[in-house]
Design a protein around this motif. Structure first.
Motif, PDB file in Angstrom:
ATOM      1  N   LEU A 162       0.820  -1.205   0.000  1.00 42.04           N
ATOM      2  CA  LEU A 162       0.000   0.000   0.000  1.00 42.04           C
ATOM      3  C   LEU A 162       0.862   1.266   0.000  1.00 42.04           C
ATOM      4  O   LEU A 162       0.653   2.179  -0.810  1.00 42.04           O
ATOM      5  N   VAL A 163       1.858   1.307   0.871  1.00 40.30           N
ATOM      6  CA  VAL A 163       2.722   2.475   0.975  1.00 40.30           C
ATOM      7  C   VAL A 163       3.551   2.652  -0.297  1.00 40.30           C
ATOM      8  O   VAL A 163       3.690   3.763  -0.824  1.00 40.30           O
ATOM      9  N   PHE A 164       4.112   1.557  -0.790  1.00 42.55           N
ATOM     10  CA  PHE A 164       4.914   1.604  -2.016  1.00 42.55           C
ATOM     11  C   PHE A 164       4.061   2.075  -3.189  1.00 42.55           C
ATOM     12  O   PHE A 164       4.490   2.915  -3.990  1.00 42.55           O
ATOM     13  N   SER A 165       2.852   1.537  -3.300  1.00 41.40           N
ATOM     14  CA  SER A 165       1.973   1.887  -4.413  1.00 41.40           C
ATOM     15  C   SER A 165       1.579   3.355  -4.368  1.00 41.40           C
ATOM     16  O   SER A 165       1.605   4.048  -5.393  1.00 41.40           O
ATOM     17  N   LEU A 166       1.200   3.842  -3.191  1.00 44.32           N
ATOM     18  CA  LEU A 166       0.810   5.244  -3.060  1.00 44.32           C
ATOM     19  C   LEU A 166       1.976   6.175  -3.405  1.00 44.32           C
ATOM     20  O   LEU A 166       1.788   7.209  -4.064  1.00 44.32           O
ATOM     21  N   SER A 167       3.177   5.810  -2.967  1.00 45.14           N
ATOM     22  CA  SER A 167       4.356   6.627  -3.274  1.00 45.14           C
ATOM     23  C   SER A 167       4.638   6.638  -4.768  1.00 45.14           C
ATOM     24  O   SER A 167       4.911   7.691  -5.363  1.00 45.14           O
ATOM     25  N   THR A 168       4.574   5.457  -5.378  1.00 45.30           N
ATOM     26  CA  THR A 168       4.836   5.346  -6.810  1.00 45.30           C
ATOM     27  C   THR A 168       3.807   6.115  -7.631  1.00 45.30           C
ATOM     28  O   THR A 168       4.151   6.899  -8.525  1.00 45.30           O
ATOM     29  N   LEU A 169       2.521   5.902  -7.335  1.00 50.14           N
ATOM     30  CA  LEU A 169       1.454   6.549  -8.091  1.00 50.14           C
ATOM     31  C   LEU A 169       1.473   8.067  -7.907  1.00 50.14           C
ATOM     32  O   LEU A 169       1.257   8.817  -8.866  1.00 50.14           O
TER      33      LEU A 169
END
Length: 205
Positions: A152-159
Motif C-alpha cells: 500500500l505504501v509503495f503503491s501510493l508513493s509510486t502513483l
C-alpha cells in the motif's frame, strides 16, 4: 516495521523517476489532447496494473518458496522485453504519425489512437517493478499484514510520483506554442517513447 515502511516510501518515489513511468503518458496525452482528468485516470489505472503485476509475481514466489533473487532475475528479463517492446511501439507510433501528418480527426485515426492507448497500458503493466520484490519478501518475514502495508505504501508513493511528474511535464509542454509542434506531436511522441525504451534497455533502470 517503521524502517521497512520508510524504505517503501523512498524506493517507491525513486523508482517512479524512471522515464518509462511517466514520459510516455505525457507524450501520448499531448499528442491526443487528453484532458487533465483523462490523463490522471489513465496514469492511475496503468500505474496500479504496473505495481500489482509485480506483487502477484512476488506473492507467487513467496507461496512457492522461491528465493527473492530468482524472482528479481525473472523481473529483469521481463524488463528487457518490456523495453524492447516500448522501442517498437515508439517507432511504430512515430511512423504512423508521419503517415498521418496534419490529419487530426477521422474514424481511422481515432481507432488507431485507442489501440495506441491500450498498447501503452499493456507495456506499462508488463514492465517490471523490481524494487518491490525485496520489500515484499522483507515484509513477509514479519507477516502478511506487513506485506499488505508495504504494498500500500509503495503503491501510493509510486502513483503519487507518477502523477506529479506527468502533470508537471504536461504543464511544461503546454507552454510550447510553435505551429510546427502542433502538427508534429504524434511523430515527436513516438520518437520520445522509442528513446525512452532505449534508455531503459541500456541503463537498466
Amino acid at each position: 516495521m517503521s524502517i521497512l515502511l520508510a524504505s517503501s516510501i523512498a524506493v517507491g518515489v525513486l523508482h517512479a523517476l524512471a522515464p518509462d513511468h511517466w514520459l510516455p503518458f505525457v507524450m501520448i496525452g499531448r499528442a491526443q489532447n487528453w484532458s487533465r482528468l483523462r490523463l490522471t485516470a489513465i496514469t492511475l489505472v496503468a500505474g496500479v496494473g504496473h505495481v500489482t503485476s509485480s506483487l502477484l509475481i512476488a506473492g507467487i514466489g513467496v507461496g512457492l518458496g522461491i528465493a527473492a533473487d530468482r524472482i528479481e532475475v525473472w523481473e529483469s528479463h521481463r524488463g528487457n522485453i518490456a523495453a524492447l517492446l516500448l522501442i517498437g511501439f515508439g517507432i511504430a507510433y512515430m511512423v504512423w504519425g508521419m503517415k498521418n501528418w496534419g490529419r487530426k480527426h477521422s474514424h481511422g485515426i481515432e481507432r488507431a489512437r485507442v489501440v495506441s492507448y491500450w498498447t501503452l497500458f499493456a507495456l506499462v503493466v508488463l514492465g517490471p517493478c523490481e524494487p518491490l520484490i525485496p520489500l515484499v519478501f522483507a515484509g513477509y518475514g514479519i507477516g502478511w499484514s506487513a506485506v499488505a502495508l508495504v504494498f500500500l505504501v509503495f503503491s501510493l508513493s509510486t502513483l503519487s510520483m507518477m502523477l506529479l511528474q506527468v502533470h508537471l511535464a504536461t504543464l511544461g509542454i503546454s507552454l510550447i506554442r510553435f505551429h510546427w509542434f502542433e502538427h508534429a506531436t504524434d511523430v515527436l511522441a513516438g520518437g520520445v517513447i522509442a528513446l525512452t525504451g532505449v534508455a531503459i534497455h541500456l541503463l537498466g533502470i
